[in-house]
Write an enzyme that holds these catalytic residues in place. Structure first.
Site, PDB file in Angstrom:
ATOM      1  N   ASN A 190      41.988  30.052  42.310  1.00  0.00           N
ATOM      2  CA  ASN A 190      42.654  30.129  41.008  1.00  0.00           C
ATOM      3  C   ASN A 190      44.060  30.701  41.126  1.00  0.00           C
ATOM      4  O   ASN A 190      45.025  30.137  40.616  1.00  0.00           O
ATOM      5  CB  ASN A 190      41.818  30.970  40.041  1.00  0.00           C
ATOM      6  CG  ASN A 190      42.516  31.191  38.717  1.00  0.00           C
ATOM      7  OD1 ASN A 190      43.228  32.170  38.538  1.00  0.00           O
ATOM      8  ND2 ASN A 190      42.334  30.268  37.781  1.00  0.00           N
ATOM      9  N   SER A 229      44.202  39.792  30.122  1.00  0.00           N
ATOM     10  CA  SER A 229      42.890  40.239  29.637  1.00  0.00           C
ATOM     11  C   SER A 229      43.064  41.258  28.516  1.00  0.00           C
ATOM     12  O   SER A 229      42.310  41.255  27.535  1.00  0.00           O
ATOM     13  CB  SER A 229      42.087  40.862  30.785  1.00  0.00           C
ATOM     14  OG  SER A 229      41.504  39.867  31.591  1.00  0.00           O
ATOM     15  N   LYS A 282      38.146  49.002  32.829  1.00  0.00           N
ATOM     16  CA  LYS A 282      38.391  47.556  32.877  1.00  0.00           C
ATOM     17  C   LYS A 282      38.305  47.063  34.303  1.00  0.00           C
ATOM     18  O   LYS A 282      38.849  47.680  35.213  1.00  0.00           O
ATOM     19  CB  LYS A 282      39.791  47.257  32.319  1.00  0.00           C
ATOM     20  CG  LYS A 282      40.057  45.762  32.171  1.00  0.00           C
ATOM     21  CD  LYS A 282      39.439  45.261  30.894  1.00  0.00           C
ATOM     22  CE  LYS A 282      39.606  43.768  30.724  1.00  0.00           C
ATOM     23  NZ  LYS A 282      38.669  42.969  31.530  1.00  0.00           N
ATOM     24  N   THR A 308      47.075  35.323  36.368  1.00  0.00           N
ATOM     25  CA  THR A 308      47.365  36.051  37.605  1.00  0.00           C
ATOM     26  C   THR A 308      48.427  35.321  38.414  1.00  0.00           C
ATOM     27  O   THR A 308      49.375  35.940  38.920  1.00  0.00           O
ATOM     28  CB  THR A 308      46.095  36.244  38.441  1.00  0.00           C
ATOM     29  OG1 THR A 308      45.086  36.864  37.635  1.00  0.00           O
ATOM     30  CG2 THR A 308      46.368  37.142  39.632  1.00  0.00           C
ATOM     31  N   LYS A 313      34.846  48.249  38.284  1.00  0.00           N
ATOM     32  CA  LYS A 313      34.574  47.024  39.025  1.00  0.00           C
ATOM     33  C   LYS A 313      33.073  46.880  39.172  1.00  0.00           C
ATOM     34  O   LYS A 313      32.339  47.881  39.202  1.00  0.00           O
ATOM     35  CB  LYS A 313      35.221  47.053  40.413  1.00  0.00           C
ATOM     36  CG  LYS A 313      35.534  45.678  40.963  1.00  0.00           C
ATOM     37  CD  LYS A 313      36.740  45.067  40.266  1.00  0.00           C
ATOM     38  CE  LYS A 313      37.185  43.769  40.900  1.00  0.00           C
ATOM     39  NZ  LYS A 313      38.446  43.266  40.335  1.00  0.00           N
ATOM     40  N   LYS A 331      46.162  50.018  38.793  1.00  0.00           N
ATOM     41  CA  LYS A 331      46.784  48.762  38.373  1.00  0.00           C
ATOM     42  C   LYS A 331      47.033  48.728  36.862  1.00  0.00           C
ATOM     43  O   LYS A 331      48.110  48.341  36.404  1.00  0.00           O
ATOM     44  CB  LYS A 331      45.911  47.575  38.785  1.00  0.00           C
ATOM     45  CG  LYS A 331      46.521  46.219  38.480  1.00  0.00           C
ATOM     46  CD  LYS A 331      45.574  45.083  38.826  1.00  0.00           C
ATOM     47  CE  LYS A 331      45.260  45.038  40.299  1.00  0.00           C
ATOM     48  NZ  LYS A 331      44.430  43.859  40.657  1.00  0.00           N
TER      49      LYS A 331
END
Length: 446
Positions: A216, A379, A66, A185, A102, A90
């Site tokens: 954001n 997510s 992810k 987030t 990533k 994480k």
């Protein structure tokens, strides 16, 4: 120190605290797969342009990999490797069933038209579609990408594999995106900050905040902190910085930023030098922009009592890590696997890292792999909703997010107590230990 070196250094320190076998340590550090592809597209003027795309799939011991996809001119293999590794730890800290990945494309999205961005996204997806998937690797938005980018990936992927909304997260709600994802987030930063302050008998209300970054994450954090009674006294973005000791009107600032593409010129405070923002007098400092902004050159000037790392690796290890560790004797280091115990090394030594500059000033740092994990947590909720074919209301999303963030903080504190380390190493040992346990349980052999 570049991003990959900094991330690997934190991992290696956690591995020493855990007493990991050197072979297992090396196995956990090496990415599962690295992908590099050429993406050639026709520009609007008829010329051809080529861009290099990357996807690093770091680890899948705990579930599908992810991580976001970023479009930025400075995207390179080291940066993508570092961020993929961070995602592995994480997701483990958040205790969601994912690994880490990533991706990115080396481009300047502001120089491309919408049609050019769509063509680039579709070509990139064509090159990697057989290496991502609902139970393999699930991309998400990152710097320079957004919900529309994910919609293009979803559509292009579905041409090869049938309609598959769970292949990406951070999608538009009309295509199966989760309610509450845009704020996730920033809201996670709020919940993590609440948990840290509660440990010291404090709350958000009455605290003075400085936020670097008004994208954001920073904008949502500022809005939610203000709603909770906190006072945001200084904010910066790429266009400038503003300070108001009485508190900035965040709603007014958001309107100004949207109309002027930045906070420069905002009349609700005094314009200040953005480079001085990190050393402003405040209770809580939230770096929510780029990495490496707090380093040995400015750490001594930090006046905040708490630092909440809303950005990825904003604190260089040299700013908050001791050069000489204190070694404490420890018996056999073990990773516990439910009802069994797997010995990883018989000569483990537990390192207690005495923080250097910031700790000497009494500054507590809540690390990025915990503080900004709200986005990947929601997510996960989105992915679950897509697989189940059942949408949650926003209240449920936010309620579950608070549960996960609070639990992650509690678990991190427990690792701090058991390994006599700071919050950064507590989070890293928590994440690394969970991934190592999963790896061992799945049949890893030294």
């Amino acid at each position: 120190m570049n991003a990959l070196a900094a991330t690997s250094r934190n991992f290696k320190q956690a591995a020493k605290l855990l007493g990991l076998d050197s072979k297992l340590e090396k196995s956990l550090l090496i990415p599962f797969r690295e992908i590099k592809v050429e993406c050639t597209i026709p520009k609007d003027d008829g010329t051809l342009a080529s861009y290099v795309g990357f996807r690093v799939q770091h680890d899948n011991a705990r579930g599908p990999m992810k991580g976001g996809i970023r479009y930025h001119h400075e995207v390179d293999p080291d940066e993508v490797n570092a961020l993929a590794q961070l995602m592995t730890w994480k997701t483990a800290v958040a205790n969601i069933p994912y690994g880490g990945a990533k991706g990115g494309i080396g481009c300047s999205p502001g120089d491309l038209s919408i049609s050019e961005l769509e063509r680039l996204t579709r070509v990139f997806t064509q090159k990697i579609h057989d290496l991502i998937g609902i139970h393999t690797d699930v991309p998400a938005p990152d710097m320079g990408t957004n919900a529309q980018t994910m919609a293009w990936i979803l559509d292009e992927y579905s041409k090869f594999h049938g309609y598959s909304p769970a292949v990406v997260t951070g999608k538009p709600v009309d295509l199966g995106g989760s309610l509450g994802r845009d704020a996730a987030t920033g809201r996670g930063v709020l919940f993590a900050t609440e948990a840290l302050l509660a440990e010291h008998g404090k709350g958000i209300a009455g605290q003075r905040f400085v936020i670097q970054g008004f994208g954001n994450v920073g904008s949502w954090a500022a809005q939610l902190i203000t709603e909770a009674g906190g006072k945001v006294i200084a904010i910066s973005d790429v266009t400038g910085a503003v300070k108001n000791s009485n508190g900035i009107d965040i709603a007014k600032l958001m309107k100004h930023s949207a109309e002027n593409r930045g906070i420069k010129g905002f009349d609700g405070g005094d314009a200040v030098d953005p480079t001085s923002l990190l050393t402003e007098e405040c209770d809580v400092l939230i770096p929510a922009a780029l990495g490496g902004v707090i380093n040995k050159d400015n750490a001594d000037g930090i006046k905040a009592k708490y630092i909440i790392e809303a950005a990825n690796h904003p604190t260089d290890p040299e700013a908050d890590e001791a050069r000489t560790p204190k070694i404490l004797p420890q018996n056999k280091a073990r990773i516990c696997c439910h009802n069994s115990t797997h010995t990883l090394t018989d000569s483990g030594e537990m390192y207690m890292f005495v923080v250097q500059i910031l700790a000497n000033k009494g500054v507590l740092i809540l690390p990025d792999i915990l503080a900004n994990s709200g986005g990947v947590t929601v997510s996960y909720f989105e992915w679950v909703q897509n697989i189940q074919g059942f949408m949650w209301d926003e209240e449920k999303v936010n309620r579950e997010l608070k549960t996960y963030m609070t639990r992650a903080f509690r678990d991190t504190k427990e690792m701090c107590r058991s390994h006599h380390c700071d919050l950064r190493m507590g989070a890293f040992t928590l994440g690394v230990n969970r991934v190592a346990r999963a790896t061992v349980l799945r049949g890893w052999e030294a």
